[in-house]
Write a protein that holds these residues in place. Structure first.
Motif, PDB file in Angstrom:
ATOM      1  N   HIS A 122      63.092  53.194  54.924  1.00 11.74           N
ATOM      2  CA  HIS A 122      64.139  54.217  55.031  1.00 11.74           C
ATOM      3  C   HIS A 122      63.843  55.240  56.131  1.00 11.74           C
ATOM      4  N   GLY A 123      62.730  55.055  56.840  1.00 10.48           N
ATOM      5  CA  GLY A 123      62.389  55.996  57.900  1.00 10.48           C
ATOM      6  C   GLY A 123      61.983  57.361  57.392  1.00 10.48           C
ATOM      7  N   LEU A 124      61.470  57.410  56.165  1.00  9.54           N
ATOM      8  CA  LEU A 124      61.047  58.663  55.555  1.00  9.54           C
ATOM      9  C   LEU A 124      59.585  58.561  55.108  1.00  9.54           C
ATOM     10  N   VAL A 125      58.947  59.710  54.985  1.00  5.58           N
ATOM     11  CA  VAL A 125      57.559  59.728  54.512  1.00  5.58           C
ATOM     12  C   VAL A 125      57.383  60.835  53.492  1.00  5.58           C
ATOM     13  N   PHE A 126      56.437  60.627  52.596  1.00  8.36           N
ATOM     14  CA  PHE A 126      55.959  61.681  51.711  1.00  8.36           C
ATOM     15  C   PHE A 126      54.568  62.042  52.224  1.00  8.36           C
ATOM     16  N   PRO A 127      54.376  63.249  52.770  1.00  2.00           N
ATOM     17  CA  PRO A 127      53.174  63.543  53.557  1.00  2.00           C
ATOM     18  C   PRO A 127      51.947  63.924  52.740  1.00  2.00           C
ATOM     19  N   MET A 128      51.701  63.220  51.674  1.00  2.93           N
ATOM     20  CA  MET A 128      50.481  63.406  50.885  1.00  2.93           C
ATOM     21  C   MET A 128      49.622  62.174  51.079  1.00  2.93           C
ATOM     22  N   HIS A 129      48.425  62.358  51.620  1.00  2.00           N
ATOM     23  CA  HIS A 129      47.512  61.246  51.851  1.00  2.00           C
ATOM     24  C   HIS A 129      46.120  61.655  51.395  1.00  2.00           C
ATOM     25  N   LEU A 130      45.437  60.738  50.734  1.00  2.00           N
ATOM     26  CA  LEU A 130      44.069  60.960  50.293  1.00  2.00           C
ATOM     27  C   LEU A 130      43.401  59.618  50.041  1.00  2.00           C
ATOM     28  N   GLY A 131      42.094  59.637  49.946  1.00  2.00           N
ATOM     29  CA  GLY A 131      41.359  58.390  49.835  1.00  2.00           C
ATOM     30  C   GLY A 131      41.720  57.561  48.625  1.00  2.00           C
ATOM     31  N   ALA A 132      42.143  58.211  47.528  1.00  2.00           N
ATOM     32  CA  ALA A 132      42.446  57.513  46.281  1.00  2.00           C
ATOM     33  C   ALA A 132      43.919  57.157  46.158  1.00  2.00           C
ATOM     34  N   GLU A 133      44.682  57.120  47.273  1.00  2.00           N
ATOM     35  CA  GLU A 133      46.126  56.942  47.156  1.00  2.00           C
ATOM     36  C   GLU A 133      46.517  55.554  46.637  1.00  2.00           C
ATOM     37  N   GLY A 134      45.597  54.612  46.630  1.00  2.00           N
ATOM     38  CA  GLY A 134      45.891  53.303  46.066  1.00  2.00           C
ATOM     39  C   GLY A 134      45.877  53.282  44.554  1.00  2.00           C
ATOM     40  N   SER A 135      45.420  54.356  43.911  1.00  2.00           N
ATOM     41  CA  SER A 135      45.386  54.423  42.448  1.00  2.00           C
ATOM     42  C   SER A 135      45.875  55.755  41.897  1.00  2.00           C
ATOM     43  N   ALA A 136      45.832  56.809  42.697  1.00  2.00           N
ATOM     44  CA  ALA A 136      46.300  58.122  42.236  1.00  2.00           C
ATOM     45  C   ALA A 136      47.798  58.083  41.959  1.00  2.00           C
ATOM     46  N   ARG A 137      48.218  58.734  40.878  1.00  2.00           N
ATOM     47  CA  ARG A 137      49.622  58.719  40.465  1.00  2.00           C
ATOM     48  C   ARG A 137      50.244  60.108  40.645  1.00  2.00           C
ATOM     49  N   ILE A 138      51.559  60.126  40.795  1.00  2.00           N
ATOM     50  CA  ILE A 138      52.265  61.361  41.112  1.00  2.00           C
ATOM     51  C   ILE A 138      52.003  62.452  40.078  1.00  2.00           C
ATOM     52  N   GLY A 139      52.032  62.118  38.801  1.00  2.00           N
ATOM     53  CA  GLY A 139      51.796  63.126  37.773  1.00  2.00           C
ATOM     54  C   GLY A 139      50.434  63.767  37.888  1.00  2.00           C
ATOM     55  N   GLY A 140      49.417  62.963  38.168  1.00  2.00           N
ATOM     56  CA  GLY A 140      48.072  63.503  38.333  1.00  2.00           C
ATOM     57  C   GLY A 140      47.947  64.367  39.576  1.00  2.00           C
TER      58      GLY A 140
END
Length: 350
Positions: A122-140
């Protein structure tokens, strides 16, 4: 009826886990904290979360919400055996992004990397990046008010949330799912829940703020003599790069040494080591902005003044990903080196 029986009847065999089935939920990422809980509730909807919380409230049971369980301080695991862990892992629904308002509504169990992948077409980004992004969930991420590697430009997780739905400690559902950026309607309760670590309620859904995907990036890894040089260089970068400066991260030579020692896939791309390192990233939505020239000029300015010992620009997406891993794998290198006590401290520059 005993509370564990009531929870089993409410959630079914896939939604209520006990005994050995709770093993993966019981300990934190560093394996330092956590005891076996009464059980793990795995609801699939806000209504089920509310029902679980009401039942636990009536029975006097402790409740601990859990996202990806990637935290480092034991906040998402049980400390007492009369605790129910509420895992949001089965609540992973996402609406389509709204390009007009640049927002998206998601459930709390959505994994950050999954959100990134869903937004890409969609040509959009959510600009939150961190090392655990493959397992970290939005609520946490909301519960811990995560910062990530681009907080310098976009702010903390709290700044990227426009609205929330939260199950309160008595099982009441607070609906604050607003999707407007210019919102001055009274108290900003979403900011109260952001960073509350689940102590005020369980986030079940969120409206997130999106941005247009950048059309170009310029990324550099710089070796610096000490922290004082890092502060001076950062001040110059902010003045010269302005709104294009989207990432500015620092790490020590000790942290670098640990990841090079324990992670064979990582190599140091510069010729000279420093006392500290700066990872700098500029982004732009326009292809006309000379990001590489801006970053090169800042690098040369720093070298002329002895602030930069060595440095290089990433010349491909593969090189960019590699230098970012030097920052993002710092917790893994530390974990493999020795037992740790974690902290997260922010101080103003001198």
């Amino acid at each position: 009826m005993m509370p564990d029986t009531a929870l089993a009847n409410l959630l079914g065999p896939k939604g209520w886990l006990t005994g050995p089935d709770t093993e993966q939920y019981c300990r934190d990422w560093l394996d330092r904290y956590g005891v076996e809980p009464l059980g793990v509730a795995r609801p699939t909807s806000t209504e089920e979360v509310a029902a679980v919380v009401r039942l636990c409230h009536a029975s006097g049971l402790s409740v601990v919400p859990q996202g990806g369980n990637t935290g480092l301080c034991g906040g998402a695991v049980a400390q007492r055996s009369d605790t129910v862990i509420v895992s949001l892992a089965r609540m992973t629904a996402m609406d389509m992004p709204n390009p007009a308002s640049t927002t998206i509504r998601v459930e709390a169990g959505v994994v950050l990397a999954t959100l990134h992948a869903a937004l890409e077409p969609h040509g959009l980004v959510f600009p939150m990046h961190l090392g655990a992004e493959g397992s970290a969930r939005i609520g946490g991420l909301i519960g811990t008010n995560a910062g990530g590697s681009h907080a310098f430009r976009y702010g903390m997780m709290q700044d990227l949330v426009l609205g929330l739905e939260v199950v309160l400690p008595d099982g009441t559902v607070w609906d604050g799912l607003r999707a407007v950026q210019k919102d001055n309607a009274g108290y900003q309760l979403r900011k109260v829940f952001g960073g509350a670590e689940g102590t005020l309620g369980i986030v079940t859904r969120a409206v997130l703020k999106l941005y247009p995907a950048p059309r170009q990036r310029a990324t550099a890894l710089l070796a610096l003599p000490d922290a004082a040089a890092a502060v001076t260089l950062a001040t110059h970068l902010r003045a010269e790069a302005g709104e294009f400066l989207s990432g500015l991260e620092f790490f020590s030579d000790l942290g670098l040494a640990w990841i090079l020692k324990h992670l064979d896939a990582l190599t140091y791309p510069l010729e000279t080591r420093g006392g500290v390192y700066a990872l700098v990233e500029l982004t732009s939505g326009s292809a006309r902005v000379p990001l590489g020239e801006i970053l090169n000029a800042a690098l040369e300015w720093g070298m002329e003044r002895g602030l930069v010992i060595d440095g290089a620009l990433a010349m491909s997406e593969q090189q960019r990903a590699h230098v970012w891993r030097l920052r993002e794998e710092q917790p893994e290198g530390q974990r493999l080196e020795a037992a740790q006590l974690k902290h997260d401290i922010a101080v103003p520059p001198p």
